[in-house]
Design a protein around this motif. Structure first.
Motif, PDB file in Angstrom:
ATOM      1  N   THR A 252      -7.053  -4.057   6.782  1.00 54.39           N
ATOM      2  CA  THR A 252      -5.771  -4.430   6.150  1.00 54.39           C
ATOM      3  C   THR A 252      -5.805  -4.120   4.659  1.00 54.39           C
ATOM      4  OG1 THR A 252      -6.431  -6.683   5.534  1.00 54.39           O
ATOM      5  CG2 THR A 252      -5.576  -6.359   7.780  1.00 54.39           C
ATOM      6  N   GLY A 253      -4.619  -4.062   4.068  1.00 49.37           N
ATOM      7  CA  GLY A 253      -4.520  -3.806   2.632  1.00 49.37           C
ATOM      8  C   GLY A 253      -5.224  -4.862   1.813  1.00 49.37           C
ATOM      9  N   GLU A 274      -1.442  -1.237  -5.378  1.00 50.75           N
ATOM     10  CA  GLU A 274      -0.558  -0.778  -4.308  1.00 50.75           C
ATOM     11  C   GLU A 274      -1.015   0.559  -3.735  1.00 50.75           C
ATOM     12  OE1 GLU A 274       1.849  -2.250  -2.585  1.00 50.75           O
ATOM     13  OE2 GLU A 274       1.193  -4.008  -3.718  1.00 50.75           O
ATOM     14  N   ARG A 277      -3.967  -0.039  -1.413  1.00 52.18           N
ATOM     15  CA  ARG A 277      -3.527  -0.572  -0.117  1.00 52.18           C
ATOM     16  C   ARG A 277      -2.969   0.541   0.780  1.00 52.18           C
ATOM     17  NH1 ARG A 277      -1.042  -4.789  -3.205  1.00 52.18           N
ATOM     18  NH2 ARG A 277      -2.057  -6.813  -2.960  1.00 52.18           N
ATOM     19  N   ARG A 278      -2.245   1.455   0.167  1.00 56.25           N
ATOM     20  CA  ARG A 278      -1.561   2.512   0.923  1.00 56.25           C
ATOM     21  C   ARG A 278      -2.513   3.677   1.262  1.00 56.25           C
ATOM     22  NH1 ARG A 278       1.689   3.928  -2.921  1.00 56.25           N
ATOM     23  NH2 ARG A 278       0.401   5.688  -3.602  1.00 56.25           N
ATOM     24  N   TYR A 280      -5.780   4.079   1.255  1.00 61.27           N
ATOM     25  CA  TYR A 280      -7.003   3.858   2.025  1.00 61.27           C
ATOM     26  C   TYR A 280      -6.768   4.183   3.508  1.00 61.27           C
ATOM     27  CZ  TYR A 280     -11.313   1.640   3.676  1.00 61.27           C
ATOM     28  OH  TYR A 280     -12.548   1.401   4.258  1.00 61.27           O
TER      29      TYR A 280
END
Length: 471
Positions: A252-253, A274, A277-278, A280
């Protein structure tokens, strides 16, 4: 203005299979000699493609690669579009940054863009009137006896080409090499390391680099690491190298941010929470393979170069440089044997195999050094000792990295010399320590020193020597 190719051997056809970095450079070398050169690439022309598929790990261009580019008049053009990196910049968990120079003052490696370099080499190859580039040509079959090759295209059409020499530059999963595997006494091995890699982008801050640009930044964390190389657009390409099982634990982020907060806290504000999170989860971690084989040739008809002969993991920054050096070594042997393929090809195998196997092993070793050894005070002390001895005895003691990166000393000879130097230096340090023990054993027994104190003392001595040298 078109390059002037020689007239000798005009009728001999050299087919270069693979239009990547080594294939495109090879086309220049063969065209310069006057051969009729045809390059065959499975992909579309990357110069006109909307998206460029394939590996994008930044490249570190050093002396070996530069010498090969120089031989075809390309060095200055490529160097002008690279960013010099004079040292490793080590990032500790606390955020402290410590540089470790690559060599003497003025020595550096260059961060270059893979796609741009490939485009420049293809364009250079096309300036020779005796070179033809064929894209969207996938090799289906070839004959080591006749030199006949069959290619298919995406529209279903087929093309047959007859060549006097086939040069396999088609990468780690070479279609040319598959036929070598069917032959007796061909040695082949491939090893996937348990680590994968993932690329992330660090954007500019107010139009400037987010970190000091003239360094290869490293976050060593013992069992894994992250590195960052600068780009001309003021971004950094960050590459996270880590065991696949560790990548897979993060789903998860929020887990991504927790991981970076724990291991690379100073990188979070630079990459952006941000974006982490995106990005990865944008692409899964990619595998890395090391390939060794021998011989590199079949008769006088076919030879392997670059990753097709010796794919290496990227931790010494020598994959491209070794591939480019293949081109220049082959060219030198062509001079030696007057372009007689029946003599050139076996000599190329004899000369090049031990060197390529050596750099494959060094690349494996250097991953341990980059992710773990650079955290060791003893390692740093030994670096100081090696550099000091190199200053005092420049021809006798040469650091391993200097030999590999800033000379064309044969790779296998650098390993042999490094092993000899290590024995000599370690013995000298041991004798020095033994002398100190003999001279002050009573004090040592009463008050044994800490290894950190010894290392600190060594650093102080080194600093004084440097200061004296400057004065």
């Amino acid at each position: 203005m078109e390059n002037q190719a020689g007239t000798e051997n005009k009728k001999k056809v050299v087919a270069v299979v693979g239009g990547g970095l080594v294939g495109a450079l090879n086309a220049c070398f063969f065209a310069k000699r006057g051969f009729e050169v045809e390059v065959f690439e499975t992909r579309e022309d990357i110069r006109t493609a909307r998206t460029v598929k394939g590996r994008s790990i930044n490249l570190a261009l050093s002396h070996r690669g530069r010498q090969a580019l120089k031989n075809v008049g390309m060095e200055e053009k490529i160097v002008s579009k690279g960013i010099p990196m004079h040292a490793r910049m080590i990032h500790s968990l606390s955020g402290k940054q410590s540089p470790i120079p690559y060599g003497k003052k003025g020595q550096f490696i260059l961060s270059v863009d893979r796609a741009n370099l490939n485009k420049e080499l293809l364009t250079e190859a096309e300036t020779y009137t005796n070179t033809k580039l064929n894209f969207d040509h996938k090799l289906q079959d070839w004959s080591s006896e006749s030199g006949l090759m069959t290619f298919t295209r995406s529209d279903g059409s087929r093309k047959q080409v007859q060549a006097d020499l086939i040069v396999g530059c088609d990468g780690a999963f070479s279609a040319i090499r598959k036929q070598f595997l069917r032959r007796s006494r061909f040695n082949y091995s491939q090893t996937y390391i348990p680590h994968g890699y993932m690329e992330l982008t660090m954007p500019p801050v107010n139009g400037e680099f987010a970190m000091k640009p003239n360094y290869l930044h490293i976050w060593p964390r013992n069992t894994f690491m992250m590195i960052a190389l600068p780009n001309l657009d003021k971004t950094f390409t960050c590459t996270l190298f880590m065991p696949f099982e560790e990548f897979e634990k993060i789903t998860t982020g929020e887990e991504v941010l927790e991981f970076f907060q724990k291991c690379f806290p100073d990188a979070i504000p630079l990459i952006g929470a941000e974006a982490l999170r995106r990005d990865y989860f944008r692409l899964p971690a990619q595998a890395m393979v090391s390939v060794k084989c021998s011989p590199y040739h079949i008769g006088d008809k076919c030879v392997l170069m670059g990753d097709a002969a010796h794919a290496v993991v990227p931790f010494y920054g020598q994959g491209m440089n070794a591939g480019f050096e293949d081109c220049i070594v082959f060219d030198e042997i062509m001079d030696q044997f007057n372009e007689d393929f029946s003599a050139v090809l076996p000599e190329y195998t004899r000369v090049r195999v031990p060197d390529d196997h050596a750099i494959a092993d060094l690349a494996m070793y250097n991953y341990v050094e980059m992710r773990a050894h650079v955290n060791s005070r003893w390692f740093l002390f030994r670096k100081y000792v090696d550099n000091l001895l190199h200053v005092l005895m420049p021809k006798t003691i040469v650091p391993l990295y200097t030999m590999v990166t800033f000379t064309r000393t044969r790779y296998h000879e650098t390993v042999e010399r490094w092993q000899w130097q290590n024995k000599v230096i370690n013995r000298g340090l041991l004798f020095g320590a033994a002398g100190a023990v003999a001279g002050g054993s009573y004090l040592l027994i009463k008050n044994p020193p800490d290894i950190n104190q010894l290392v600190l003392r060594g650093e102080q001595i080194w600093s004084r020597i440097v200061a004296l040298k400057k004065s």
